[in-house]
Design an enzyme around this catalytic site. Structure first.
Site, short mmCIF file in Angstrom:
data_model
loop_
_atom_site.label_atom_id
_atom_site.label_comp_id
_atom_site.label_asym_id
_atom_site.label_seq_id
_atom_site.Cartn_x
_atom_site.Cartn_y
_atom_site.Cartn_z
N TYR A 1 34.46 34.78 36.56
CA TYR A 1 35.29 33.57 36.41
C TYR A 1 36.62 33.73 37.12
CZ TYR A 1 38.33 30.06 34.41
OH TYR A 1 39.24 29.04 34.27
N LYS B 1 38.23 31.70 40.42
CA LYS B 1 39.50 30.97 40.43
C LYS B 1 40.47 31.53 41.46
CE LYS B 1 38.52 27.83 37.39
NZ LYS B 1 38.49 26.40 37.72
#
Length: 265
Positions: free
Chosen positions: A154, A158
């Protein structure tokens, strides 16, 4: 005399959380909406938004797939309208250690957060460039500044989006199209439940940001054509500190927040 058509805004990940709040703000500003999410609750969100928006078209699609992105783009094209705002907000989280994750789960994070987001931005962005006008808001994260122990995929996704948004912004600087990156910190949404992180310190933290405040900051920055916005003073301080803190130390700090069971310490 024919009336001037209302401006069109596209919002992904709009069934809950930050995306739903972005859609609400756009509706209050008089935009017609096409709202997308990978769950049936997008219909419920659309019903509520119709109370304030001139028109709302919900699209249930899986933006981790080329078919899902293609379906959304078909709906956009069928509207026959130029897109003035694209808020690429759809994203997935995933907790636990990387070696313990199912490959199908981490691939879906990458394909939603990165691949699907880029496919949509490219297809809509080409239309915006052709019309020499448009605003793109990409939901990145302050997580992109930290090596994400127990959120490795994750945070990596990002970090990619944070970087990509500034590169695309520079490529489009003379085109009439602006690109803004919204970088929230932990926000009070369903993110942590969906990511399997309710037993972590960050998952149980009661001081998360309000998604309405995060969306308001992002929308305002987009309309001003700003390059990025970090919502909340605490997150601004964390981001500033992350730029001068060694990566190994950041990874250890993140471990304390995101390691399974850390919320019970």
């Amino acid at each position: 005399m024919a009336s001037t058509p209302r401006p069109l805004a596209i919002i992904t990940g709009a069934s809950t959380g930050i995306g739903r709040e972005l859609a609400r703000i756009a509706a209050e500003r008089g935009y017609e909406l096409i709202v997308a999410a990978n769950e049936a609750r997008i219909e419920e969100a659309a019903r509520e938004l119709r109370a304030i928006a001139p028109a709302v078209t919900p699209v249930q699609c899986d933006l981790s797939t080329a078919d899902g992105v293609g379906h959304l783009v078909e709906v956009i094209r069928a509207s026959g309208r130029p897109v003035e705002l694209l808020m690429a907000n759809a994203g997935l989280g995933l907790g636990h250690g990387f070696l313990d994750q199912d490959p199908a789960d981490w691939r879906r994070v990458v394909e939603t957060n990165v691949t699907g987001t880029l496919m949509l931005i490219q297809l809509v962005g080409r239309q915006m460039r052709a019309q020499s006008a448009g605003r793109i808001l990409i939901t990145g994260s302050i997580a992109g500044f930290m090596p994400g122990s127990f959120q490795a995929v994750y945070n990596g996704s990002k970090a990619f989006l944070n970087s990509f948004s500034f590169a695309l912004r520079n490529e489009l600087k003379d085109s009439g199209v602006t690109v803004t990156c919204l970088m929230p910190g932990p926000t009070d949404t369903e993110f942590f439940a969906r990511a399997g992180m309710l037993d972590t310190q960050v998952g149980q933290d009661g001081s998360k940001g309000d998604p309405a405040d995060v969306a308001a900051a992002g929308f305002a920055a987009m309309m001003k054509g700003e390059g990025d916005v970090v919502s909340g003073w605490k997150n601004k301080a964390m981001t500033a500190a992350a730029t001068v803190t060694p990566a190994g130390m950041l990874a250890e700090q993140h471990r304390k927040m995101a390691e399974p069971g850390s919320g019970s310490h």
